[in-house]
Design a protein around this motif. Structure first.
Motif, PDB file in Angstrom:
ATOM      1  N   SER A  31      21.994  58.293  55.191  1.00 26.10           N
ATOM      2  CA  SER A  31      23.113  57.199  55.071  1.00 26.10           C
ATOM      3  C   SER A  31      23.476  57.083  53.734  1.00 26.10           C
ATOM      4  O   SER A  31      23.857  55.779  53.220  1.00 26.10           O
ATOM      5  N   ASP A  32      23.176  57.714  52.948  1.00 29.23           N
ATOM      6  CA  ASP A  32      23.825  57.762  51.309  1.00 29.23           C
ATOM      7  C   ASP A  32      24.354  58.901  50.944  1.00 29.23           C
ATOM      8  O   ASP A  32      23.831  59.286  49.885  1.00 29.23           O
ATOM      9  N   GLU A  33      25.281  59.151  51.686  1.00 30.87           N
ATOM     10  CA  GLU A  33      26.041  60.400  51.145  1.00 30.87           C
ATOM     11  C   GLU A  33      26.640  60.340  49.685  1.00 30.87           C
ATOM     12  O   GLU A  33      27.076  59.306  49.423  1.00 30.87           O
ATOM     13  N   GLY A  34      26.465  61.211  48.993  1.00 31.21           N
ATOM     14  CA  GLY A  34      27.133  61.140  47.734  1.00 31.21           C
ATOM     15  C   GLY A  34      25.793  60.783  46.827  1.00 31.21           C
ATOM     16  O   GLY A  34      26.024  60.926  45.373  1.00 31.21           O
ATOM     17  N   HIS A  35      24.635  60.401  47.073  1.00 36.63           N
ATOM     18  CA  HIS A  35      23.409  60.102  46.370  1.00 36.63           C
ATOM     19  C   HIS A  35      23.286  61.119  45.288  1.00 36.63           C
ATOM     20  O   HIS A  35      23.280  60.915  44.185  1.00 36.63           O
ATOM     21  N   TYR A  36      23.204  62.569  45.687  1.00 39.12           N
ATOM     22  CA  TYR A  36      22.740  63.472  44.764  1.00 39.12           C
ATOM     23  C   TYR A  36      23.882  63.775  43.740  1.00 39.12           C
ATOM     24  O   TYR A  36      23.528  64.057  42.399  1.00 39.12           O
ATOM     25  N   LYS A  37      25.355  63.266  43.971  1.00 41.65           N
ATOM     26  CA  LYS A  37      26.356  63.422  43.097  1.00 41.65           C
ATOM     27  C   LYS A  37      26.190  62.293  42.048  1.00 41.65           C
ATOM     28  O   LYS A  37      26.355  62.604  40.738  1.00 41.65           O
ATOM     29  N   LEU A  38      25.766  61.162  42.517  1.00 45.55           N
ATOM     30  CA  LEU A  38      25.535  60.018  41.360  1.00 45.55           C
ATOM     31  C   LEU A  38      24.478  60.346  40.581  1.00 45.55           C
ATOM     32  O   LEU A  38      24.408  60.104  39.359  1.00 45.55           O
ATOM     33  N   VAL A  39      23.233  60.919  41.246  1.00 50.48           N
ATOM     34  CA  VAL A  39      22.015  61.466  40.433  1.00 50.48           C
ATOM     35  C   VAL A  39      22.475  62.691  39.294  1.00 50.48           C
ATOM     36  O   VAL A  39      22.178  62.344  38.275  1.00 50.48           O
TER      37      VAL A  39
END
Length: 184
Positions: free
Chosen positions: A8-16
């Motif tokens: 439930s944290d889609e985009g986590h890796y993009k911010l990382v």
């Protein structure tokens, strides 16, 4: 990166990856290592049930269960990352370092390189981003000021952030979050 949807944290890796890219520029780190490691750092959650991941993110598991899942995700992630990098014919001198970072990214032991420090810190900086902060408030069913105070407290822990620049970024992000939730 479908495993992001399970957490439930889609985009986590993009911010990382965004934080990792910025820190790599500032610290002259090897982007050939940092960027793939940041992309793959949580790939090991693939195969873990949605319920277990939800409970993990909401801090509803025992410390033993949490450790077991985190250890599995790091080991599984390292294996998956290596398989993908080998299939892509990624240079071996970078592949081994990337795999090692994925294998250790959630540990509290000292990072082995500036590249590993960047990936570890970038993963934590997610929590300080607008998206990560408010998602964690929701998942943990707490008030924004409670989560703000917890994250502020984390800044003083010796083994939380490894780079001073990461602490500076986290504090800046945290002050933005305080203004945002104070205006709600």
């Amino acid at each position: 990166m479908n495993m992001q949807d399970l957490r439930s944290d889609e985009g986590h890796y993009k911010l990382v990856v965004g934080f990792a890219d910025m820190l790599s520029d500032k610290l002259n780190a090897k982007k050939e290592v940092v960027i793939p490691a940041a992309i793959f750092h949580d790939i090991g959650y693939y195969g873990i049930s949605e319920k277990k991941l939800s409970d993990l993110m909401a801090k509803k598991l025992s410390s033993e269960e949490e450790k077991s899942i985190k250890d599995f995700h790091m080991a599984n992630g390292a294996k998956l990352a290596k398989n993908i990098l080998v299939k892509l014919n990624y240079p071996g001198e970078f592949t081994d370092e990337i795999v090692g970072i994925v294998l250790r990214h959630d540990l509290k032991s000292n990072p082995k390189s500036v590249e590993e420090s960047i990936v570890r810190d970038s993963d934590k900086l997610w929590r300080y981003s607008k998206k990560g902060f408010f998602l964690d408030v929701k998942r943990r069913s707490c008030q924004p000021i409670e989560w703000y105070n917890k994250l502020l407290e984390n800044l003083s822990k010796k083994d939380y952030f490894w780079l001073d620049i990461s602490k500076d970024i986290a504090l800046s992000e945290l002050e933005k979050r305080k203004k945002e939730f104070s205006n709600e």
